[in-house]
Design a protein around this motif. Structure first.
Motif, mmCIF file in Angstrom:
data_model
loop_
_atom_site.group_PDB
_atom_site.id
_atom_site.type_symbol
_atom_site.label_atom_id
_atom_site.label_comp_id
_atom_site.label_asym_id
_atom_site.label_seq_id
_atom_site.Cartn_x
_atom_site.Cartn_y
_atom_site.Cartn_z
ATOM 1 N N LEU B 150 -38.928 -28.140 -20.700
ATOM 2 C CA LEU B 150 -39.497 -29.485 -20.738
ATOM 3 C C LEU B 150 -39.983 -29.808 -22.152
ATOM 4 O O LEU B 150 -39.682 -30.862 -22.713
ATOM 5 C CB LEU B 150 -40.659 -29.573 -19.749
ATOM 6 N N ILE B 151 -40.734 -28.857 -22.727
ATOM 7 C CA ILE B 151 -41.256 -29.078 -24.080
ATOM 8 C C ILE B 151 -40.117 -29.154 -25.088
ATOM 9 O O ILE B 151 -39.958 -30.148 -25.805
ATOM 10 C CB ILE B 151 -42.231 -27.943 -24.471
ATOM 11 N N GLY B 152 -39.307 -28.084 -25.118
ATOM 12 C CA GLY B 152 -38.225 -28.019 -26.098
ATOM 13 C C GLY B 152 -37.195 -29.098 -25.873
ATOM 14 O O GLY B 152 -36.695 -29.704 -26.824
ATOM 15 N N GLY B 153 -36.876 -29.336 -24.600
ATOM 16 C CA GLY B 153 -35.851 -30.316 -24.267
ATOM 17 C C GLY B 153 -36.271 -31.716 -24.663
ATOM 18 O O GLY B 153 -35.488 -32.476 -25.245
ATOM 19 N N THR B 154 -37.507 -32.066 -24.357
ATOM 20 C CA THR B 154 -37.976 -33.421 -24.680
ATOM 21 C C THR B 154 -37.976 -33.629 -26.187
ATOM 22 O O THR B 154 -37.380 -34.582 -26.702
ATOM 23 C CB THR B 154 -39.399 -33.626 -24.142
ATOM 24 N N ILE B 155 -38.645 -32.717 -26.894
ATOM 25 C CA ILE B 155 -38.723 -32.879 -28.348
ATOM 26 C C ILE B 155 -37.340 -32.845 -28.968
ATOM 27 O O ILE B 155 -36.969 -33.698 -29.780
ATOM 28 C CB ILE B 155 -39.620 -31.781 -28.959
ATOM 29 N N GLY B 156 -36.555 -31.837 -28.559
ATOM 30 C CA GLY B 156 -35.235 -31.653 -29.144
ATOM 31 C C GLY B 156 -34.332 -32.837 -28.890
ATOM 32 O O GLY B 156 -33.650 -33.328 -29.802
ATOM 33 N N THR B 157 -34.339 -33.332 -27.637
ATOM 34 C CA THR B 157 -33.457 -34.450 -27.313
ATOM 35 C C THR B 157 -33.856 -35.696 -28.087
ATOM 36 O O THR B 157 -33.005 -36.406 -28.634
ATOM 37 C CB THR B 157 -33.502 -34.733 -25.806
ATOM 38 N N LEU B 158 -35.164 -35.955 -28.145
ATOM 39 C CA LEU B 158 -35.609 -37.143 -28.881
ATOM 40 C C LEU B 158 -35.204 -37.053 -30.346
ATOM 41 O O LEU B 158 -34.691 -38.013 -30.925
ATOM 42 C CB LEU B 158 -37.130 -37.295 -28.755
ATOM 43 N N LEU B 159 -35.418 -35.878 -30.934
ATOM 44 C CA LEU B 159 -35.058 -35.707 -32.342
ATOM 45 C C LEU B 159 -33.565 -35.889 -32.546
ATOM 46 O O LEU B 159 -33.130 -36.600 -33.457
ATOM 47 C CB LEU B 159 -35.489 -34.315 -32.829
ATOM 48 N N GLY B 160 -32.796 -35.239 -31.692
ATOM 49 C CA GLY B 160 -31.340 -35.285 -31.835
ATOM 50 C C GLY B 160 -30.820 -36.691 -31.657
ATOM 51 O O GLY B 160 -29.955 -37.172 -32.411
ATOM 52 N N LEU B 208 -41.875 -20.623 -26.323
ATOM 53 C CA LEU B 208 -40.462 -20.648 -25.943
ATOM 54 C C LEU B 208 -39.880 -22.051 -26.108
ATOM 55 O O LEU B 208 -38.713 -22.210 -26.452
ATOM 56 C CB LEU B 208 -40.297 -20.164 -24.499
ATOM 57 N N GLY B 209 -40.724 -23.047 -25.868
ATOM 58 C CA GLY B 209 -40.278 -24.424 -26.045
ATOM 59 C C GLY B 209 -39.858 -24.685 -27.486
ATOM 60 O O GLY B 209 -38.793 -25.243 -27.747
ATOM 61 N N ILE B 210 -40.689 -24.240 -28.431
ATOM 62 C CA ILE B 210 -40.360 -24.416 -29.846
ATOM 63 C C ILE B 210 -39.022 -23.752 -30.166
ATOM 64 O O ILE B 210 -38.195 -24.284 -30.894
ATOM 65 C CB ILE B 210 -41.479 -23.818 -30.734
ATOM 66 N N LEU B 211 -38.828 -22.594 -29.520
ATOM 67 C CA LEU B 211 -37.625 -21.818 -29.786
ATOM 68 C C LEU B 211 -36.344 -22.570 -29.398
ATOM 69 O O LEU B 211 -35.314 -22.401 -30.047
ATOM 70 C CB LEU B 211 -37.717 -20.518 -28.989
ATOM 71 N N VAL B 212 -36.407 -23.366 -28.317
ATOM 72 C CA VAL B 212 -35.161 -23.987 -27.852
ATOM 73 C C VAL B 212 -34.970 -25.403 -28.395
ATOM 74 O O VAL B 212 -33.979 -26.041 -28.095
ATOM 75 C CB VAL B 212 -35.060 -24.009 -26.308
ATOM 76 N N ILE B 213 -35.926 -25.869 -29.195
ATOM 77 C CA ILE B 213 -35.769 -27.219 -29.751
ATOM 78 C C ILE B 213 -34.417 -27.388 -30.470
ATOM 79 O O ILE B 213 -33.677 -28.323 -30.180
ATOM 80 C CB ILE B 213 -36.936 -27.573 -30.708
ATOM 81 N N PRO B 214 -34.053 -26.454 -31.395
ATOM 82 C CA PRO B 214 -32.838 -26.702 -32.172
ATOM 83 C C PRO B 214 -31.588 -26.882 -31.320
ATOM 84 O O PRO B 214 -30.756 -27.737 -31.627
ATOM 85 C CB PRO B 214 -32.706 -25.459 -33.052
ATOM 86 N N SER B 215 -31.455 -26.083 -30.257
ATOM 87 C CA SER B 215 -30.214 -26.213 -29.498
ATOM 88 C C SER B 215 -30.156 -27.564 -28.801
ATOM 89 O O SER B 215 -29.080 -28.143 -28.663
ATOM 90 C CB SER B 215 -30.042 -25.068 -28.508
ATOM 91 N N PHE B 216 -31.325 -28.079 -28.365
ATOM 92 C CA PHE B 216 -31.310 -29.408 -27.756
ATOM 93 C C PHE B 216 -31.025 -30.486 -28.805
ATOM 94 O O PHE B 216 -30.358 -31.470 -28.515
ATOM 95 C CB PHE B 216 -32.637 -29.687 -27.050
#
Lengths: 395, 336, 539
Positions: B150-160, B208-216
């Motif tokens: 949820l954390i990584g996905g939200t941040i990552g998707t918004l950034l991407g 773990l959320g921070i960790l998956v940000i880039p892939s999202f």
């Protein structure tokens, strides 16, 4: 840690490639990649410095051990220069790196960080190389045959097993391997014999049945024979695996290989699954293409269709993923290095983080990031070289 | 070595026998494995695995006979398991389980007890019930997996998404940041975060959320680029829609399916990652149970007390199920 | 049904299952838990097989330890005992089998009547690796490094109790002590007794001691921290033939992995510290061994460094409650698998030093009363417990916390990595009230008086800020006491202890140094150290 668990998810699933020049040709493209590479490495060292400053931990305390007195701690701290401001220490470090000097370890006995890394890098590199080779050796035949028999029993069985491999956390896999091959090697040998016997019996029955069915008995004979051969090989040739430790190549190839065999097998589990699933998918797509169907219709042999016409073009994305996997493994062998006590970069990193040995952590991160970025850039460049469209098309 | 029904002449075993036989055989093998203490644990393990494989093959055949040849029993087993584990985790406090959280309430319980009616999977060194701990541990695993995504996905998707739409300098910075984060050895990032933050569920989620940000970021950027060139987006732009409207009303809904099916796979990866962190002693500490820290604790004793390793089974099944379902969803999307 | 009609898969599985079952039925020893609550009996098994002779030469030995230490310099702080013992040897050797200090490098060590002057005689043949004689001057120079003002030595405080050293002749040294100390030979069996060659630059001793540095049977070969430390035998040793070609020291934090390595035969010496159940299994499986008594307990923080005024550990009422609430039997069962003797006495019941010691009995009701009393006096009933991030320590902390909870104390466990843990336990600032483990909890049979160093106000090992004038006085007396006076003195210590609870106790056990029966002539020495200079491997 098998890389894969903590490997950033999905890196593999997306082709790399960004920040391209529009029409610059190869040279400009490469130069741009190199500039980017350097800027990323610079960013990584910068962040790692601030991150490390946040972590508590006192190498002086570790160096002196639990029987030290506060005065001794202060004295050693001053002699190591740790009482100076943080930014001063960092600039010193950075200046050193530019001259190829990574400084000395804070953990006593103090020694050059560069030498420390140089001693450990080969171990990790060997693990990675063997993991990749073994994974490919297993996954390519599996993928080819699965694609050929897509949807049939073999394919279904393989994909079930692959899902299982992905779901097996690396440390559980490593512990199971230790349990079976180190402490119950005899049971493993007997099991190999049992498997061989059962496979032979199955082969005979299946061959008889296919003869009655007037179909070729060859496939069951080959399959069953292969399984039986593996079982017999386990029974006859299974070496004595050590519980821990690394034997350098210089002390004998056999001893070296047995010392890294179990860690490598534990590492391959996830990679086999990733490679096989990727290649199988690509090959199924390829096998459905008109030219393949055409050559099938012309009566080309199965081997020709599979290997020449569909495996070759499918290898492209596999190579990309292999490259990414290499990059990820460099920082991802930590758990197996921990369990099997291998003196690689991963175990050095964990120990240094725990001891608060910041120069070593910084240097290790630097090296790992460099390898990762370089491998990725090389793949991108190779891609661009092989496929000129990449250079021109802006994603 | 597939046996094709059409090729096989002569009398064949009736279908239900071909289904029930392996199922029963598998059950018998698993039963033998669980109930024969005089056999080596390794062999019991091998037997149990073999038995399960057979039970699965038998059940699959029966189910396919009942629901048609396209029926995928693995998928449905996965769904059933996930429903079960989510329900169990959600209702853990209401279930009639023996004490499994507070060692001070288990001071009179036997330690390392073998499975019995009172403790279905036995007890651990604190006298806590293992089954109960697995159920409570499921909560941690699921929360960490879902929370991290949820954390990584939200941040990552918004950034991407933003990067893909705005392009130019923003894209450059986001891309650079992504590459930097990807080049960082993930475990060091986690260890450093673990040293700064107390190892609690919330903080593990965060790390773990921070960790998956880039892939999202990468996924949503690539998907966003594809969608941004589509006619309906260009039209919306031409009609003067605001940037925010285009991003959130036009592009986001279109990339959401692929982001979500990918997110499901990441949940599985994070569950394993949390277990691995626990194994290194960097995640939530005992006595609060997580599957990883239970397995880590079992490491020294499982040769004499094999049931301590029980949490490895739900860990395996959950990751297996999520992968299976995630792949099914992805395949369905790609195909459709 | 003909065989051809059977599904080959069913047939194959049947055969496979049958084969596996028959393979598995080979045999397995019943999983009987290790059972021993004996501490002082059978302290040593093996090691008395004789000495190396030239026909026994050959082979290498691996020692697997829990931790790797920072230096090979005996005066350098946290140093590697085992490799150092092989490189330098030591003037005296504690012989745990007979509970006596015997000369090793030395000829003899004798004290005067009031234990203030000790005379050390050296062996005339003893030489360092480069042929320099190990004479009185070398001893004085070497011991001086421990006494020096800026010394990092673990034994600095005890070494400074030597007020003067004098070379009577080339092979005789006279030590004059500031105050009587009957157990002075202990000091020359520690790192202080590991004499280094005065011709060698001390800076080189830490990580790469040259061949000339020591008088032991081995010379340093290489050390790759995190991997291995190897010493090789001296071609020519002054004290006779050396059988073992080399000795390798490795470190494995995980006790189970260490035992695996030992069981598998990849290491011939096992050093067991934290996990007592594993240690007992090693003994039960027939290893030769030496046991070093260990006092199990948790350490209250009396206020050190930045913690000085904040800790609850300094509150005697709370400390007593913590001790009374702890059930030693339960702790022993759950932490050590019942291997430890559940007791709150200072030494085990079968120790010769224990002549009717009485500990504090488990009394939860009284504990509840004390907790209520402390709460009435303003305590919030909360407690912060610090443990090293290591499974065994975490288990100890959790079990204690569980029992404290039943008397109304809300304790929380904080786990720290080694560097932070050591820092917090030396310098304070960890904000903790009670610490799990934390070193310095051996009753040290080789030096009963040293035991109180941890509790004397100015004691070297006192790192939690404990101070009690009664304890200081007893420490003084114990220093001067004759062996036969010690049990009675220990009774007095126990009385003060029970009153004040300097440490929360629950059991007596031992640290273990074990070695394979194939390794013969191994001489166990002081705490977890083994001298292998005259050992050999049977074939």
């Amino acid at each position: 840690m098998t890389a894969t668990e903590i490997r950033p998810a999905g890196k593999a699933s997306l082709p790399a490639g960004r920040g391209r020049t529009r029409r610059g040709g190869m040279t400009r493209y490469v130069l741009a990649r190199v500039a980017r590479l350097l800027s990323i490495i610079a960013g990584v060292t910068f962040i790692s410095f601030f991150l490390l400053k946040l972590t508590p931990g006192d190498p002086v305390a570790t160096a002196l051990g639990p029987e030290a007195t506060p005065e001794q701690v202060e004295r050693l701290r001053a002699s190591l220069g740790l009482d100076r401001p943080a930014w001063e220490q960092y600039l010193d470090w950075l200046g050193g790196v530019l001259h190829g000097d990574f400084g000395t370890t804070l953990t006593q006995p103090s020694r050059p960080v560069g030498g420390e890394l140089a001693a450990r890098l080969p171990v990790t590199l060997q693990l990675i190389a063997l993991t990749i080779v073994l994974s490919l050796a297993i996954s390519i035949p599996l993928a080819v045959w699965s694609a050929h028999r897509a949807g049939r029993t073999f394919d279904r069985a393989v994909s079930s097993v692959l899902y299982g491999l992905v779901a097996l956390p690396g440390f559980v896999a490593a512990l199971l391997l230790v349990l079976v091959f180190v402490f119950h090697a005899d049971a493993a040998r007997t099991a190999g014999l049992a498997v061989a016997g059962a496979a032979l019996a199955m082969t005979v029955v299946a061959a008889l049945r296919s003869r009655r069915a007037r179909s070729s008995p060859l496939p069951p004979l080959i399959g069953g024979g292969a399984v039986a051969a593996v079982g017999l090989a386990v029974y006859a040739l299974l070496p004595d695996f050590p519980r821990q430790g690394f034997v350098p190549l210089g002390e004998g190839v056999g001893a070296n290989l047995t010392s890294v065999a179990l860690p490598v097998i534990a590492l391959t589990f996830v990679d086999i699954a990733v490679f096989t699933r990727l290649l199988r998918g690509d090959m199924i797509t390829e096998l459905a293409k008109p030219h393949v169907l055409a050559s099938r219709a012309k009566g080309m042999s199965t081997a020709h269709v599979l290997l020449r016409e569909s495996l070759r073009p499918s290898m492209f994305s596999l190579i990309t993923v292999v490259g990414l996997t290499i990059g990820q493994l460099i920082g991802g062998t930590i758990i197996v290095e921990h369990i099997f006590r291998l003196p690689g970069v991963g175990s050095l990193l964990v120990a240094s983080v725990r001891n608060g040995d910041h120069p070593v952590v910084q240097a290790a991160i630097f090296v790992i990031a460099t390898v990762y970025v370089t491998v990725n850039s090389l793949i991108d460049i190779a891609y661009a070289y092989l496929d000129p469209r990449v250079r021109q098309v802006n994603s | 070595m597939t046996v094709q029904p059409t090729k096989a002449p002569g009398p064949r075993l009736p279908g239900f026998v071909r289904g029930w036989l392996p199922l029963l055989l598998g059950g018998a093998l698993v039963g033998t494995a669980l109930s024969t203490p005089m056999v080596l644990p390794v062999v019991r393990l091998a037997l149990a695995v073999l038995g399960l494989a057979f039970a699965y093959a038998g059940a699959a055949r029966l189910l396919r006979a009942r629901f048609g040849p396209d029926f995928d029993p693995g998928l449905w087993l996965g769904v059933a398991w996930l429903v079960l584990i989510v329900l169990a985790a959600a209702t853990a406090d209401l279930l009639p389980l023996p004490e499994s959280l507070d060692p001070s309430k288990a001071l009179t319980e036997p330690t390392y007890a073998a499975p019995s009616a009172a403790h279905l999977l036995g007890t651990d060194q604190y006298g806590l019930d293992i089954l109960g701990q697995i159920v409570h541990g499921a909560r941690v695993s699921l929360i960490v997996g879902l929370g991290g995504v949820l954390i990584g996905g939200t941040i990552g998707t918004l950034l991407g998404l933003t990067a893909s739409y705005l392009r130019g300098r923003v894209d450059g910075v986001v891309g650079w940041g992504t590459d930097v984060l990807l080049s960082f050895p993930p475990l060091v990032l986690l260890m450093a975060l673990a040293a700064v933050l107390e190892p609690r569920t919330r903080n593990i989620c965060l790390a773990l959320g921070i960790l998956v940000i880039p892939s999202f970021v990468r996924l949503s950027r690539a998907a966003g680029l594809k969608v941004a060139g589509q006619p309906f987006v260009l039209m919306a732009r031409a009609l003067g829609a605001t940037r925010r409207r285009i991003l959130f009303r036009e592009i986001l809904p279109n990339i959401l399916p692929s982001v979500l099916s990918y997110a499901l796979l990441v949940v599985a990866i994070l569950i394993v990652a949390e277990a691995s962190l626990s194994f290194l002693g960097l995640s939530i500490q005992r006595p609060q149970p997580t599957w990883g820290n239970m397995i880590a604790e079992a490491e020294a004793k499982f040769q004499t007390h094999p049931f301590l390793l029980a949490p490895a089974v739900p860990l395996f099944l959950t990751v297996y199920s999520i992968n299976r379902i995630g792949d099914f969803l992805r395949a369905g999307k790609d195909g459709g | 049904m003909s065989i051809e009609r059977m599904s080959p898969r069913v047939l194959g599985t049947g055969l496979l299952a049958f084969a596996l079952l028959s393979a598995g039925c080979v045999s397995e020893s019943g999983p009987d838990g290790p059972k021993s609550q004996k501490v002082a009996s059978n302290l040593v098994r093996g090691g008395d097989e004789g000495v190396c002779t030239p026909d026994r030469a050959g082979g290498s030995v691996t020692i697997t330890e829990q931790n790797e230490y920072a230096t090979l310099d005996p005066a350098g702080g946290s140093f590697n005992f085992n490799p150092a013992q092989q490189i330098y040897s030591s003037l005296m050797r504690w012989n745990p089998a007979v509970s006596r200090h015997d000369p090793l490098l030395a000829e003899s060590l004798t004290g005067n009547d009031d234990h203030t002057v000790w005379t050390l005689k050296l062996r005339e043949s003893a030489v360092f690796g480069d042929g320099t004689p190990l004479d009185a001057e070398a001893v004085i120079a070497s011991v001086e490094r421990h006494r020096a003002k800026d010394s990092l030595s673990t034994w600095a405080a005890r070494a400074r109790s030597i007020s003067a050293m004098k070379a009577v002749d080339e092979h005789t040294v006279e030590f004059t002590l500031a105050s009587p100390w009957a157990e002075f030979p202990y000091l020359l069996g520690t790192g202080v007794g590991m004499i280094t060659n005065p011709k060698v630059d001390p800076a080189r001793l830490a990580s790469k001691p040259p061949a000339a540095a020591g008088a032991g049977a081995f010379v340093f070969d290489h050390w790759t921290p995190g991997n291995e430390l190897v010493v090789k035998k001296k071609a020519q040793w002054w004290n006779g033939p050396v059988c073992l070609d080399s000795i390798r020291v490795i470190a494995q934090v995980d006790s189970k992995a260490r035992k695996d390595t030992f069981t598998k035969g990849e290491a011939q010496v096992f050093v067991g510290t934290a996990d007592l159940e594993i240690s007992q299994q090693v003994i039960d499986e027939g290893a030769h061994h030496a046991k070093y008594p260990l006092r199990l307990g948790l350490t209250p923080n009396f206020g050190i460094g930045a913690d000085a005024k904040t800790t609850i550990g300094a509150d005697r009422t709370v400390r007593r409650a913590l001790q009374l609430a702890l059930d030693p039997k339960l702790m022993s069962d759950r932490i050590t698998g019942g291997v430890a003797e559940p007791t709150t006495t200072l030494v085990s019941s079968d120790s010769p030093l224990n002549q009717g010691l009485q500990g504090v009995a488990h009394d939860p009701e009284e504990a509840k009363r004390l907790v209520a009393q402390a709460k009435a006096a303003g305590w919030d009933g909360k407690l912060s417990v610090m443990a090293l991030n290591q499974p065994n320590n975490i288990a100890i902390g959790n079990q204690a916390i569980a029992q404290w909870k039943t008397v109304g104390i809300e304790a929380e466990l904080h786990t720290l990595e080694l560097a932070d843990f050591v820092k917090a336990s030396i310098l304070g600032g960890g904000g903790f009230d009670v610490m799990v483990s934390g070193g310095g909890n051996q009753p040290l049979p080789e030096c009963t008086s040293c035991d109180l160093d941890q509790y004397a106000t100015k004691g070297a090992g006192n790192r939690v800020g404990y101070s009690n004038p009664k304890m200081d006085a007893l420490a003084e007396k114990l220093n001067a006491a004759q062996p036969e006076q010690r049990p009675a003195l220990l009774k007095e210590v126990q009385a003060v202890w029970n009153e004040d609870i300097p440490r929360i106790l629950y059991g007596q056990q031992y640290y273990l140094a074990a070695w394979s029966p194939k390794l013969q002539g191994a001489k166990p020495s002081r705490l977890l150290t083994i001298d292998l200079s005259q050992a050999w491997l049977t074939r």
